[in-house]
Design a protein around this motif. Structure first.
Motif, PDB file in Angstrom:
ATOM      1  N   ASP A   1       0.859  -1.249   0.042  1.00  0.00           N
ATOM      2  CA  ASP A   1       0.085   0.031  -0.141  1.00  0.00           C
ATOM      3  C   ASP A   1       0.846   1.472   0.018  1.00  0.00           C
ATOM      4  OD1 ASP A   1      -2.632   0.261  -0.406  1.00  0.00           O
ATOM      5  OD2 ASP A   1      -3.136  -0.073   1.725  1.00  0.00           O
ATOM      6  N   ALA A   2       0.525   2.383  -0.419  1.00  0.00           N
ATOM      7  CA  ALA A   2       1.081   3.690  -0.682  1.00  0.00           C
ATOM      8  C   ALA A   2       0.280   4.789  -0.325  1.00  0.00           C
ATOM      9  CB  ALA A   2       1.811   3.716  -1.988  1.00  0.00           C
ATOM     10  N   TYR A   3       0.764   5.791   0.414  1.00  0.00           N
ATOM     11  CA  TYR A   3       0.045   6.700   0.905  1.00  0.00           C
ATOM     12  C   TYR A   3       0.753   8.098   0.630  1.00  0.00           C
ATOM     13  CZ  TYR A   3      -3.312   3.418   2.678  1.00  0.00           C
ATOM     14  OH  TYR A   3      -4.214   2.452   2.978  1.00  0.00           O
ATOM     15  N   VAL A   4       0.209   9.225   0.310  1.00  0.00           N
ATOM     16  CA  VAL A   4       0.668  10.685   0.604  1.00  0.00           C
ATOM     17  C   VAL A   4       0.172  11.282   1.572  1.00  0.00           C
ATOM     18  CG1 VAL A   4       0.733  12.486  -0.696  1.00  0.00           C
ATOM     19  CG2 VAL A   4       0.963  10.505  -2.041  1.00  0.00           C
ATOM     20  N   THR A   5       0.790  11.710   2.599  1.00  0.00           N
ATOM     21  CA  THR A   5       0.454  12.629   3.672  1.00  0.00           C
ATOM     22  C   THR A   5       0.873  13.769   3.768  1.00  0.00           C
ATOM     23  OG1 THR A   5       0.178  12.341   6.215  1.00  0.00           O
ATOM     24  CG2 THR A   5       2.204  11.707   5.384  1.00  0.00           C
ATOM     25  N   MET A   6       0.100  14.827   4.298  1.00  0.00           N
ATOM     26  CA  MET A   6       0.613  16.242   4.423  1.00  0.00           C
ATOM     27  C   MET A   6       1.941  16.347   5.019  1.00  0.00           C
ATOM     28  SD  MET A   6      -1.862  19.503   5.657  1.00  0.00           S
ATOM     29  CE  MET A   6      -1.725  18.949   7.530  1.00  0.00           C
ATOM     30  N   GLY A   7       2.808  16.871   4.408  1.00  0.00           N
ATOM     31  CA  GLY A   7       4.305  17.109   4.914  1.00  0.00           C
ATOM     32  C   GLY A   7       4.295  18.337   5.713  1.00  0.00           C
ATOM     33  N   SER A   8       3.794  19.447   5.429  1.00  0.00           N
ATOM     34  CA  SER A   8       3.707  20.697   6.345  1.00  0.00           C
ATOM     35  C   SER A   8       5.257  21.012   6.285  1.00  0.00           C
ATOM     36  CB  SER A   8       3.225  20.456   7.639  1.00  0.00           C
ATOM     37  OG  SER A   8       1.854  19.987   7.660  1.00  0.00           O
ATOM     38  N   GLY A   9       5.856  21.011   5.203  1.00  0.00           N
ATOM     39  CA  GLY A   9       7.214  21.494   5.099  1.00  0.00           C
ATOM     40  C   GLY A   9       8.427  20.356   5.353  1.00  0.00           C
ATOM     41  N   VAL A  10       7.905  19.156   5.945  1.00  0.00           N
ATOM     42  CA  VAL A  10       8.855  18.215   6.402  1.00  0.00           C
ATOM     43  C   VAL A  10       9.180  17.182   5.334  1.00  0.00           C
ATOM     44  CG1 VAL A  10       9.382  16.386   8.061  1.00  0.00           C
ATOM     45  CG2 VAL A  10       8.170  18.167   8.865  1.00  0.00           C
ATOM     46  N   VAL A  11      10.277  17.188   4.876  1.00  0.00           N
ATOM     47  CA  VAL A  11      10.351  16.213   3.683  1.00  0.00           C
ATOM     48  C   VAL A  11      11.171  14.916   3.989  1.00  0.00           C
ATOM     49  CG1 VAL A  11      12.207  15.796   1.791  1.00  0.00           C
ATOM     50  CG2 VAL A  11      11.761  18.063   2.235  1.00  0.00           C
ATOM     51  N   ASN A  12      10.043  13.814   4.066  1.00  0.00           N
ATOM     52  CA  ASN A  12      10.203  12.714   4.841  1.00  0.00           C
ATOM     53  C   ASN A  12       9.459  11.567   4.004  1.00  0.00           C
ATOM     54  OD1 ASN A  12      11.257  10.879   6.558  1.00  0.00           O
ATOM     55  ND2 ASN A  12       9.984  11.092   8.410  1.00  0.00           N
ATOM     56  N   ALA A  13       9.603  10.151   4.287  1.00  0.00           N
ATOM     57  CA  ALA A  13       9.182   8.946   3.907  1.00  0.00           C
ATOM     58  C   ALA A  13       9.237   8.067   4.790  1.00  0.00           C
ATOM     59  CB  ALA A  13       9.491   8.745   2.589  1.00  0.00           C
ATOM     60  N   PHE A  14       8.463   6.920   4.939  1.00  0.00           N
ATOM     61  CA  PHE A  14       8.837   5.748   6.012  1.00  0.00           C
ATOM     62  C   PHE A  14       8.048   4.610   5.295  1.00  0.00           C
ATOM     63  CE2 PHE A  14       5.395   8.037   7.924  1.00  0.00           C
ATOM     64  CZ  PHE A  14       4.491   7.195   8.282  1.00  0.00           C
ATOM     65  N   ALA A  15       8.418   3.534   6.001  1.00  0.00           N
ATOM     66  CA  ALA A  15       7.795   2.043   5.509  1.00  0.00           C
ATOM     67  C   ALA A  15       7.575   1.445   6.896  1.00  0.00           C
ATOM     68  CB  ALA A  15       8.669   1.330   4.701  1.00  0.00           C
ATOM     69  N   SER A  16       6.057   0.711   6.701  1.00  0.00           N
ATOM     70  CA  SER A  16       5.801   0.044   7.920  1.00  0.00           C
ATOM     71  C   SER A  16       4.850  -1.132   7.775  1.00  0.00           C
ATOM     72  CB  SER A  16       5.106   1.096   9.133  1.00  0.00           C
ATOM     73  OG  SER A  16       4.891   0.360  10.163  1.00  0.00           O
ATOM     74  N   GLY A  17       4.426  -1.709   8.414  1.00  0.00           N
ATOM     75  CA  GLY A  17       3.392  -2.703   8.214  1.00  0.00           C
ATOM     76  C   GLY A  17       2.710  -3.165   9.210  1.00  0.00           C
ATOM     77  N   HIS A  18       1.552  -4.178   9.064  1.00  0.00           N
ATOM     78  CA  HIS A  18       0.597  -4.413   9.933  1.00  0.00           C
ATOM     79  C   HIS A  18       0.146  -5.897   9.549  1.00  0.00           C
ATOM     80  CE1 HIS A  18      -2.234  -4.831  13.335  1.00  0.00           C
ATOM     81  NE2 HIS A  18      -3.275  -4.828  12.425  1.00  0.00           N
ATOM     82  N   GLY A  19       0.429  -6.940  10.311  1.00  0.00           N
ATOM     83  CA  GLY A  19       0.021  -8.316  10.065  1.00  0.00           C
ATOM     84  C   GLY A  19       0.983  -8.536   8.696  1.00  0.00           C
ATOM     85  N   PHE A  20       0.607  -9.089   7.595  1.00  0.00           N
ATOM     86  CA  PHE A  20       1.010  -9.413   6.236  1.00  0.00           C
ATOM     87  C   PHE A  20       0.948  -8.106   5.468  1.00  0.00           C
ATOM     88  CE2 PHE A  20       0.212 -14.001   7.675  1.00  0.00           C
ATOM     89  CZ  PHE A  20       1.404 -14.240   8.005  1.00  0.00           C
ATOM     90  N   ARG A  21       0.314  -7.092   5.809  1.00  0.00           N
ATOM     91  CA  ARG A  21       0.265  -5.896   5.116  1.00  0.00           C
ATOM     92  C   ARG A  21       1.522  -5.050   5.177  1.00  0.00           C
ATOM     93  NH1 ARG A  21      -3.852  -6.365   8.866  1.00  0.00           N
ATOM     94  NH2 ARG A  21      -5.771  -6.960   7.951  1.00  0.00           N
ATOM     95  N   ARG A  22       1.857  -4.433   4.236  1.00  0.00           N
ATOM     96  CA  ARG A  22       2.950  -3.420   3.874  1.00  0.00           C
ATOM     97  C   ARG A  22       2.731  -2.388   3.290  1.00  0.00           C
ATOM     98  NH1 ARG A  22       4.209  -6.826   7.149  1.00  0.00           N
ATOM     99  NH2 ARG A  22       6.085  -8.154   7.142  1.00  0.00           N
ATOM    100  N   PHE A  23       3.451  -1.005   3.716  1.00  0.00           N
ATOM    101  CA  PHE A  23       2.883  -0.001   3.167  1.00  0.00           C
ATOM    102  C   PHE A  23       4.093   0.798   3.385  1.00  0.00           C
ATOM    103  CE2 PHE A  23       1.527   0.269   7.571  1.00  0.00           C
ATOM    104  CZ  PHE A  23       2.021   1.261   8.154  1.00  0.00           C
ATOM    105  N   VAL A  24       3.961   2.056   2.133  1.00  0.00           N
ATOM    106  CA  VAL A  24       5.169   3.222   2.355  1.00  0.00           C
ATOM    107  C   VAL A  24       4.144   4.296   2.380  1.00  0.00           C
ATOM    108  CG1 VAL A  24       6.802   1.843   1.147  1.00  0.00           C
ATOM    109  CG2 VAL A  24       5.077   3.260  -0.145  1.00  0.00           C
ATOM    110  N   VAL A  25       4.557   5.515   3.139  1.00  0.00           N
ATOM    111  CA  VAL A  25       4.295   6.559   3.203  1.00  0.00           C
ATOM    112  C   VAL A  25       5.045   7.667   2.682  1.00  0.00           C
ATOM    113  CG1 VAL A  25       3.293   8.300   4.840  1.00  0.00           C
ATOM    114  CG2 VAL A  25       3.015   5.931   5.270  1.00  0.00           C
ATOM    115  N   VAL A  26       4.599   8.643   1.986  1.00  0.00           N
ATOM    116  CA  VAL A  26       5.731   9.940   1.354  1.00  0.00           C
ATOM    117  C   VAL A  26       5.001  11.010   1.667  1.00  0.00           C
ATOM    118  CG1 VAL A  26       6.357  10.861  -0.759  1.00  0.00           C
ATOM    119  CG2 VAL A  26       6.004   8.207  -0.526  1.00  0.00           C
ATOM    120  N   HIS A  27       5.597  11.814   2.243  1.00  0.00           N
ATOM    121  CA  HIS A  27       5.061  13.016   2.642  1.00  0.00           C
ATOM    122  C   HIS A  27       4.932  13.975   1.369  1.00  0.00           C
ATOM    123  CE1 HIS A  27       6.120  13.667   7.264  1.00  0.00           C
ATOM    124  NE2 HIS A  27       5.930  12.438   6.935  1.00  0.00           N
TER     125      HIS A  27
END
Length: 440
Positions: free
Chosen positions: A148-174
Protein backbone atom coordinates in the motif's frame (compact mmCIF):
# COMPACT_ATOMS: atom_id res chain seq x y z
CA UNK A 1 0.33 -35.46 -41.91
CA UNK A 2 -1.40 -32.73 -39.98
CA UNK A 3 0.80 -30.79 -37.62
CA UNK A 4 -1.03 -30.00 -34.38
CA UNK A 5 -1.19 -26.35 -33.50
CA UNK A 6 1.27 -25.25 -30.85
CA UNK A 7 -0.06 -25.37 -27.34
CA UNK A 8 -1.02 -22.06 -25.82
CA UNK A 9 1.53 -20.87 -23.28
CA UNK A 10 0.44 -21.50 -19.74
CA UNK A 11 -0.22 -18.36 -17.71
CA UNK A 12 2.53 -17.42 -15.25
CA UNK A 13 2.07 -18.84 -11.80
CA UNK A 14 1.68 -15.99 -9.31
CA UNK A 15 3.99 -16.15 -6.31
CA UNK A 16 2.63 -17.54 -3.10
CA UNK A 17 1.25 -14.96 -0.69
CA UNK A 18 3.39 -13.97 2.31
CA UNK A 19 3.34 -16.31 5.28
CA UNK A 20 5.33 -16.86 8.45
CA UNK A 21 7.86 -19.06 6.66
CA UNK A 22 8.41 -17.56 3.19
CA UNK A 23 9.06 -13.84 3.76
CA UNK A 24 7.71 -10.77 1.99
CA UNK A 25 9.68 -11.52 -1.19
CA UNK A 26 10.26 -14.52 -3.41
CA UNK A 27 13.87 -14.53 -2.16
CA UNK A 28 12.87 -16.13 1.17
CA UNK A 29 13.18 -15.00 4.76
CA UNK A 30 16.76 -13.70 4.48
CA UNK A 31 16.17 -12.09 1.08
CA UNK A 32 19.12 -11.25 -1.14
CA UNK A 33 21.90 -11.31 1.42
CA UNK A 34 24.51 -9.68 -0.80
CA UNK A 35 22.48 -6.48 -1.10
CA UNK A 36 22.49 -6.02 2.66
CA UNK A 37 25.04 -3.97 4.53
CA UNK A 38 27.59 -6.47 5.91
CA UNK A 39 26.90 -5.41 9.51
CA UNK A 40 23.11 -5.74 9.37
CA UNK A 41 22.60 -9.44 10.02
CA UNK A 42 25.35 -9.71 12.69
CA UNK A 43 23.84 -6.77 14.57
CA UNK A 44 20.40 -8.32 14.18
CA UNK A 45 21.79 -11.44 15.85
CA UNK A 46 23.02 -9.31 18.75
CA UNK A 47 19.55 -7.79 19.04
CA UNK A 48 17.85 -11.17 19.10
CA UNK A 49 20.27 -12.36 21.78
CA UNK A 50 19.64 -9.21 23.86
CA UNK A 51 15.88 -9.68 23.62
CA UNK A 52 16.06 -13.36 24.59
CA UNK A 53 18.31 -12.50 27.54
CA UNK A 54 15.81 -9.85 28.61
CA UNK A 55 13.00 -12.37 28.61
CA UNK A 56 15.18 -14.83 30.53
CA UNK A 57 15.96 -12.11 33.06
CA UNK A 58 12.27 -11.36 33.35
CA UNK A 59 11.45 -15.00 33.94
CA UNK A 60 14.31 -15.34 36.41
CA UNK A 61 13.24 -12.24 38.35
CA UNK A 62 9.66 -13.44 38.60
CA UNK A 63 10.69 -16.98 39.56
CA UNK A 64 13.25 -15.69 42.09
CA UNK A 65 10.71 -13.39 43.74
CA UNK A 66 8.18 -16.22 43.99
CA UNK A 67 10.78 -18.60 45.44
CA UNK A 68 12.02 -16.01 47.95
CA UNK A 69 8.48 -15.20 49.03
CA UNK A 70 7.65 -18.88 49.49
CA UNK A 71 10.88 -19.68 51.35
CA UNK A 72 11.47 -16.56 53.46
CA UNK A 73 8.22 -14.63 53.46
CA UNK A 74 7.26 -11.12 52.41
CA UNK A 75 9.82 -9.46 54.68
CA UNK A 76 12.72 -11.06 52.78
CA UNK A 77 11.45 -9.81 49.43
CA UNK A 78 11.00 -6.29 50.83
CA UNK A 79 14.49 -6.37 52.31
CA UNK A 80 16.01 -7.19 48.90
CA UNK A 81 14.30 -4.19 47.31
CA UNK A 82 15.60 -1.97 50.13
CA UNK A 83 19.18 -2.86 49.21
CA UNK A 84 18.81 -2.86 45.44
CA UNK A 85 17.37 0.30 43.83
CA UNK A 86 16.06 -1.34 40.70
CA UNK A 87 12.38 -0.49 41.00
CA UNK A 88 12.12 1.13 37.52
CA UNK A 89 13.76 -1.93 35.99
CA UNK A 90 11.44 -4.24 37.90
CA UNK A 91 8.41 -2.30 36.71
CA UNK A 92 9.63 -2.56 33.12
CA UNK A 93 10.38 -6.27 33.41
CA UNK A 94 7.15 -7.15 35.16
CA UNK A 95 4.73 -5.00 33.22
CA UNK A 96 6.18 -3.76 29.92
CA UNK A 97 8.28 -6.66 28.67
CA UNK A 98 5.51 -9.28 28.60
CA UNK A 99 3.21 -6.71 26.99
CA UNK A 100 5.75 -5.76 24.30
CA UNK A 101 4.31 -8.11 21.62
CA UNK A 102 0.86 -6.61 22.13
CA UNK A 103 2.17 -3.03 22.27
CA UNK A 104 4.03 -3.38 18.95
CA UNK A 105 0.99 -4.96 17.29
CA UNK A 106 -1.37 -2.28 18.65
CA UNK A 107 0.84 0.70 17.68
CA UNK A 108 1.28 -0.60 14.14
CA UNK A 109 -2.46 -1.18 13.78
CA UNK A 110 -3.26 2.36 14.95
CA UNK A 111 -0.64 3.85 12.61
CA UNK A 112 -2.06 1.99 9.62
CA UNK A 113 -5.63 2.97 10.53
CA UNK A 114 -4.62 6.61 10.97
CA UNK A 115 -3.05 6.71 7.52
CA UNK A 116 -6.07 5.09 5.91
CA UNK A 117 -8.32 7.63 7.61
CA UNK A 118 -6.35 10.82 6.93
CA UNK A 119 -4.02 10.35 3.93
CA UNK A 120 -4.39 10.05 0.17
CA UNK A 121 -3.97 6.50 -1.11
CA UNK A 122 -1.86 6.10 -4.23
CA UNK A 123 -3.61 4.02 -6.87
CA UNK A 124 -3.87 3.64 -10.65
CA UNK A 125 -6.20 6.68 -10.57
CA UNK A 126 -4.69 8.76 -7.74
CA UNK A 127 -1.04 9.81 -7.96
CA UNK A 128 -0.53 7.16 -10.65
CA UNK A 129 3.12 8.10 -11.31
CA UNK A 130 4.03 7.53 -7.67
CA UNK A 131 2.06 4.29 -7.55
CA UNK A 132 3.81 3.08 -10.70
CA UNK A 133 7.16 3.65 -8.99
CA UNK A 134 5.97 1.60 -6.00
CA UNK A 135 4.72 -1.22 -8.24
CA UNK A 136 7.90 -1.26 -10.35
CA UNK A 137 10.09 -1.33 -7.24
CA UNK A 138 8.03 -4.20 -5.82
CA UNK A 139 8.47 -6.12 -9.07
CA UNK A 140 12.22 -5.39 -9.17
CA UNK A 141 12.72 -6.60 -5.60
CA UNK A 142 10.59 -9.75 -5.97
CA UNK A 143 7.89 -8.77 -3.50
CA UNK A 144 4.90 -11.08 -3.31
CA UNK A 145 2.41 -8.19 -2.98
CA UNK A 146 2.58 -4.56 -4.05
CA UNK A 147 2.62 -2.58 -0.80
CA UNK A 148 0.00 0.00 0.00
CA UNK A 149 1.21 3.56 -0.60
CA UNK A 150 -0.02 6.82 0.87
CA UNK A 151 0.68 10.53 0.50
CA UNK A 152 0.37 12.44 3.76
CA UNK A 153 0.58 16.16 4.40
CA UNK A 154 4.21 17.07 4.97
CA UNK A 155 3.77 20.62 6.33
CA UNK A 156 7.28 21.46 5.19
CA UNK A 157 8.87 18.19 6.39
CA UNK A 158 10.65 16.18 3.69
CA UNK A 159 10.33 12.55 4.78
CA UNK A 160 9.10 9.09 3.88
CA UNK A 161 8.86 5.84 5.82
CA UNK A 162 7.80 2.22 5.56
CA UNK A 163 5.90 0.04 8.00
CA UNK A 164 3.45 -2.83 8.17
CA UNK A 165 0.68 -4.52 10.10
CA UNK A 166 0.23 -8.26 9.96
CA UNK A 167 1.18 -9.35 6.44
CA UNK A 168 0.25 -5.91 5.08
CA UNK A 169 3.06 -3.59 4.04
CA UNK A 170 2.85 0.11 3.22
CA UNK A 171 4.99 3.12 2.39
CA UNK A 172 4.19 6.72 3.25
CA UNK A 173 5.52 9.70 1.30
CA UNK A 174 5.20 13.24 2.65
CA UNK A 175 3.56 15.59 0.19
CA UNK A 176 6.64 17.82 0.13
CA UNK A 177 8.61 15.03 -1.55
CA UNK A 178 6.37 15.29 -4.60
CA UNK A 179 7.60 18.85 -5.00
CA UNK A 180 10.95 17.41 -6.11
CA UNK A 181 9.26 15.06 -8.59
CA UNK A 182 8.01 15.67 -12.10
CA UNK A 183 9.47 17.71 -14.91
CA UNK A 184 9.86 20.86 -12.84
CA UNK A 185 11.89 19.10 -10.16
CA UNK A 186 13.71 15.80 -9.82
CA UNK A 187 11.59 12.77 -10.66
CA UNK A 188 14.55 10.40 -10.31
CA UNK A 189 15.18 11.55 -6.74
CA UNK A 190 11.57 10.73 -5.84
CA UNK A 191 11.99 7.35 -7.53
CA UNK A 192 15.11 6.67 -5.46
CA UNK A 193 13.26 7.55 -2.24
CA UNK A 194 10.39 5.20 -3.10
CA UNK A 195 12.90 2.46 -4.00
CA UNK A 196 14.59 3.05 -0.65
CA UNK A 197 11.33 2.65 1.28
CA UNK A 198 10.15 -0.39 -0.68
CA UNK A 199 13.66 -1.74 -0.07
CA UNK A 200 13.01 -1.57 3.67
CA UNK A 201 9.98 -3.78 3.07
CA UNK A 202 11.82 -6.18 0.77
CA UNK A 203 14.65 -6.54 3.30
CA UNK A 204 12.18 -7.43 6.05
CA UNK A 205 13.02 -4.40 8.19
CA UNK A 206 9.39 -3.87 9.25
CA UNK A 207 8.58 -7.49 9.97
CA UNK A 208 6.64 -7.87 13.23
CA UNK A 209 8.91 -10.58 14.57
CA UNK A 210 12.03 -8.67 13.52
CA UNK A 211 10.85 -5.63 15.47
CA UNK A 212 9.89 -7.79 18.43
CA UNK A 213 13.21 -9.63 18.67
CA UNK A 214 15.41 -6.62 17.97
CA UNK A 215 13.59 -4.13 20.17
CA UNK A 216 16.02 -4.41 23.10
CA UNK A 217 18.93 -3.57 20.81
CA UNK A 218 17.63 0.00 20.47
CA UNK A 219 18.28 0.45 24.21
CA UNK A 220 21.98 -0.43 23.90
CA UNK A 221 24.18 2.64 23.26
CA UNK A 222 26.20 2.59 20.03
CA UNK A 223 24.87 -0.81 18.91
CA UNK A 224 21.25 0.29 18.60
CA UNK A 225 21.98 3.28 16.33
CA UNK A 226 24.54 1.19 14.42
CA UNK A 227 21.89 -1.43 13.64
CA UNK A 228 19.52 1.28 12.40
CA UNK A 229 22.26 2.80 10.22
CA UNK A 230 23.08 -0.59 8.71
CA UNK A 231 19.43 -0.96 7.70
CA UNK A 232 19.49 2.49 6.12
CA UNK A 233 22.59 1.60 4.11
CA UNK A 234 20.81 -1.57 2.97
CA UNK A 235 17.75 0.43 1.91
CA UNK A 236 20.05 2.83 0.04
CA UNK A 237 21.43 -0.19 -1.82
CA UNK A 238 17.89 -1.10 -2.85
CA UNK A 239 17.17 2.49 -3.86
CA UNK A 240 20.37 2.62 -5.92
CA UNK A 241 19.58 -0.64 -7.68
CA UNK A 242 16.15 0.76 -8.59
CA UNK A 243 17.03 4.37 -9.52
CA UNK A 244 20.80 4.98 -9.51
CA UNK A 245 20.37 8.18 -11.50
CA UNK A 246 18.42 9.65 -8.55
CA UNK A 247 21.12 9.13 -5.92
CA UNK A 248 22.81 12.49 -6.50
CA UNK A 249 19.46 14.26 -6.37
CA UNK A 250 18.57 12.65 -3.05
CA UNK A 251 21.85 13.78 -1.52
CA UNK A 252 21.17 17.29 -2.77
CA UNK A 253 17.70 17.10 -1.22
CA UNK A 254 18.87 15.81 2.17
CA UNK A 255 21.49 18.53 2.44
CA UNK A 256 20.03 21.54 0.61
CA UNK A 257 16.30 20.98 0.96
CA UNK A 258 13.57 20.82 -1.65
CA UNK A 259 14.29 24.28 -3.14
CA UNK A 260 18.09 24.48 -3.09
CA UNK A 261 18.67 20.77 -3.83
CA UNK A 262 19.40 21.57 -7.49
CA UNK A 263 22.30 23.82 -6.50
CA UNK A 264 24.19 21.37 -4.25
CA UNK A 265 27.42 19.97 -5.66
CA UNK A 266 27.32 16.43 -4.33
CA UNK A 267 31.00 15.84 -5.04
CA UNK A 268 31.96 18.51 -2.52
CA UNK A 269 29.47 16.96 -0.09
CA UNK A 270 30.83 13.42 -0.52
CA UNK A 271 34.48 14.52 -0.37
CA UNK A 272 34.02 15.96 3.13
CA UNK A 273 33.35 12.44 4.41
CA UNK A 274 37.02 11.69 3.87
CA UNK A 275 38.58 15.09 4.54
CA UNK A 276 36.95 15.79 7.93
CA UNK A 277 38.10 13.04 10.33
CA UNK A 278 36.99 14.89 13.47
CA UNK A 279 36.19 12.83 16.57
CA UNK A 280 33.06 14.92 17.03
CA UNK A 281 31.85 14.08 13.51
CA UNK A 282 32.28 10.41 14.42
CA UNK A 283 30.43 11.05 17.68
CA UNK A 284 27.47 12.53 15.78
CA UNK A 285 27.40 9.50 13.50
CA UNK A 286 27.66 6.98 16.37
CA UNK A 287 24.53 8.38 17.97
CA UNK A 288 22.52 8.75 14.77
CA UNK A 289 19.84 6.36 13.53
CA UNK A 290 20.69 7.34 9.93
CA UNK A 291 24.12 7.67 8.34
CA UNK A 292 25.35 11.25 8.42
CA UNK A 293 24.80 12.85 5.04
CA UNK A 294 28.45 13.24 3.98
CA UNK A 295 29.21 9.56 4.63
CA UNK A 296 26.00 8.52 2.95
CA UNK A 297 26.85 10.57 -0.13
CA UNK A 298 30.31 8.99 -0.24
CA UNK A 299 28.81 5.48 -0.10
CA UNK A 300 26.39 6.27 -2.94
CA UNK A 301 29.14 7.75 -5.10
CA UNK A 302 31.69 4.97 -4.64
CA UNK A 303 29.68 1.78 -5.02
CA UNK A 304 32.70 -0.41 -4.26
CA UNK A 305 32.26 0.50 -0.58
CA UNK A 306 29.21 -0.70 1.39
CA UNK A 307 29.11 2.35 3.65
CA UNK A 308 30.89 3.11 6.90
CA UNK A 309 29.51 2.61 10.41
CA UNK A 310 32.32 3.36 12.85
CA UNK A 311 35.20 4.96 10.94
CA UNK A 312 34.98 7.55 8.20
CA UNK A 313 35.45 6.37 4.60
CA UNK A 314 38.77 7.17 2.99
CA UNK A 315 39.55 8.68 -0.38
CA UNK A 316 38.26 11.87 -1.99
CA UNK A 317 38.06 12.92 -5.62
CA UNK A 318 38.66 16.67 -5.32
CA UNK A 319 40.56 19.02 -3.02
CA UNK A 320 38.59 21.89 -1.54
CA UNK A 321 40.06 25.41 -1.54
CA UNK A 322 38.88 25.76 2.07
CA UNK A 323 40.38 23.87 5.05
CA UNK A 324 38.35 21.11 6.66
CA UNK A 325 36.26 22.02 9.68
CA UNK A 326 38.52 20.18 12.12
CA UNK A 327 41.59 22.26 11.17
CA UNK A 328 42.98 25.06 13.31
CA UNK A 329 41.29 28.40 12.74
CA UNK A 330 44.66 29.87 11.70
CA UNK A 331 44.22 28.01 8.41
CA UNK A 332 40.90 29.70 7.63
CA UNK A 333 41.06 32.44 4.98
CA UNK A 334 40.98 36.09 5.91
CA UNK A 335 38.13 38.19 4.45
CA UNK A 336 40.44 39.42 1.70
CA UNK A 337 41.56 35.90 0.83
CA UNK A 338 37.98 34.66 0.79
CA UNK A 339 36.93 37.47 -1.55
CA UNK A 340 39.88 36.67 -3.82
CA UNK A 341 38.77 33.03 -3.97
CA UNK A 342 35.25 34.14 -4.86
CA UNK A 343 36.59 36.30 -7.67
CA UNK A 344 38.68 33.41 -9.02
CA UNK A 345 35.68 31.09 -8.99
CA UNK A 346 33.49 33.69 -10.72
CA UNK A 347 35.99 34.00 -13.56
CA UNK A 348 35.89 30.28 -14.37
CA UNK A 349 32.26 29.49 -13.47
CA UNK A 350 30.40 28.25 -16.57
CA UNK A 351 27.51 30.30 -17.86
CA UNK A 352 24.22 29.58 -16.11
CA UNK A 353 25.77 28.24 -12.89
CA UNK A 354 25.34 31.46 -10.90
CA UNK A 355 22.33 32.93 -9.11
CA UNK A 356 22.04 29.99 -6.73
CA UNK A 357 18.78 30.91 -5.05
CA UNK A 358 16.67 27.88 -5.91
CA UNK A 359 14.44 26.77 -8.74
CA UNK A 360 10.72 27.18 -8.34
CA UNK A 361 7.93 25.44 -10.18
CA UNK A 362 6.46 27.62 -12.90
CA UNK A 363 9.49 29.93 -13.07
CA UNK A 364 11.31 29.25 -16.38
CA UNK A 365 15.10 29.03 -16.24
CA UNK A 366 16.10 28.35 -19.86
CA UNK A 367 19.64 29.68 -19.32
CA UNK A 368 20.33 27.31 -16.45
CA UNK A 369 21.89 23.85 -16.93
CA UNK A 370 19.95 20.86 -15.66
CA UNK A 371 19.90 20.21 -11.91
CA UNK A 372 21.85 17.00 -12.36
CA UNK A 373 24.55 18.81 -14.34
CA UNK A 374 25.00 21.28 -11.48
CA UNK A 375 24.97 18.57 -8.82
CA UNK A 376 27.57 16.39 -10.54
CA UNK A 377 29.84 19.08 -12.02
CA UNK A 378 33.54 19.19 -11.17
CA UNK A 379 33.84 21.53 -8.16
CA UNK A 380 35.43 24.88 -8.95
CA UNK A 381 38.93 25.65 -7.62
CA UNK A 382 39.51 21.98 -6.83
CA UNK A 383 42.41 19.84 -7.99
CA UNK A 384 42.18 16.12 -8.45
CA UNK A 385 43.32 13.81 -5.68
CA UNK A 386 44.80 10.36 -6.13
CA UNK A 387 41.49 8.67 -5.34
CA UNK A 388 39.80 6.76 -8.17
CA UNK A 389 36.37 5.11 -8.05
CA UNK A 390 36.71 1.50 -9.29
CA UNK A 391 34.48 0.83 -12.32
CA UNK A 392 33.06 -2.48 -10.98
CA UNK A 393 31.59 -5.06 -11.10
CA UNK A 394 31.03 -4.99 -7.35
CA UNK A 395 30.29 -7.57 -4.71
CA UNK A 396 26.52 -7.30 -4.25
CA UNK A 397 23.38 -7.18 -6.32
CA UNK A 398 22.90 -3.43 -5.93
CA UNK A 399 26.30 -2.55 -7.37
CA UNK A 400 26.45 -4.65 -10.49
CA UNK A 401 27.39 -2.87 -13.73
CA UNK A 402 24.61 -1.32 -15.79
CA UNK A 403 24.67 -1.31 -19.57
CA UNK A 404 25.85 2.03 -20.89
CA UNK A 405 26.21 3.50 -17.40
CA UNK A 406 28.94 5.63 -15.94
CA UNK A 407 31.25 4.16 -13.30
CA UNK A 408 29.48 6.40 -10.79
CA UNK A 409 25.95 7.77 -10.93
CA UNK A 410 27.42 11.04 -9.63
CA UNK A 411 29.33 11.39 -12.89
CA UNK A 412 27.80 13.84 -15.38
CA UNK A 413 25.68 12.00 -18.00
CA UNK A 414 27.48 11.41 -21.26
CA UNK A 415 25.98 13.34 -24.19
CA UNK A 416 23.99 11.04 -26.49
CA UNK A 417 25.14 10.47 -30.05
CA UNK A 418 23.30 12.66 -32.58
CA UNK A 419 20.54 11.02 -34.55
CA UNK A 420 18.09 11.95 -37.26
CA UNK A 421 15.26 12.11 -34.70
CA UNK A 422 16.86 14.92 -32.70
CA UNK A 423 15.68 18.45 -33.19
CA UNK A 424 17.90 21.45 -33.86
CA UNK A 425 18.54 21.89 -30.13
CA UNK A 426 19.73 18.33 -29.47
CA UNK A 427 17.94 15.73 -27.34
CA UNK A 428 14.56 16.63 -25.96
CA UNK A 429 11.63 17.90 -27.97
CA UNK A 430 11.61 21.21 -26.07
CA UNK A 431 15.28 21.93 -26.71
CA UNK A 432 16.09 21.72 -23.00
CA UNK A 433 19.02 19.35 -23.53
CA UNK A 434 17.68 17.02 -20.80
CA UNK A 435 19.10 13.59 -21.51
CA UNK A 436 16.89 10.56 -20.96
CA UNK A 437 17.41 8.38 -17.92
CA UNK A 438 19.85 5.55 -18.39
CA UNK A 439 18.53 2.01 -17.97
CA UNK A 440 18.89 0.63 -14.48
Amino acid sequence: MTVPPPAAPSPPVPPRKPSLVNGATTHGLLGRRRIRHPWELPLLGVGVAATLLSYLAWGGAIAGAIWLYAAEGEAAVTKVWDYVSVLPLVVQLVFLLPLLPLIIWWVRAILYAQLRATSVRMSPTQFPEGYRMVAEAAARFGMRNVPDAYVTMGSGVVNAFASGHGFRRFVVVHSDLFEIGGQGRDRDALKFVIGHEVGHLAAGHVSYFRLLFSNMLSLIPLLGPAFSRSQEYTADNFGYSFAPEGSAGVMGLLSGGKYLNAEVNVHELADRAATDPSLFVHWVNWGSSHPITTWRAHALRDRSKPGALWIRPKGHLYDSPLPAGHRWSSQYPSPGEALALLDRASRIRPAGYGEQFGRFTGVPTPQRPTARAVQTATPLLSGRSGYVIPPGPYSDDARGPRAGAQASSFAPPAPPAPSAQQGPHGPGADGSGQSPSQPS
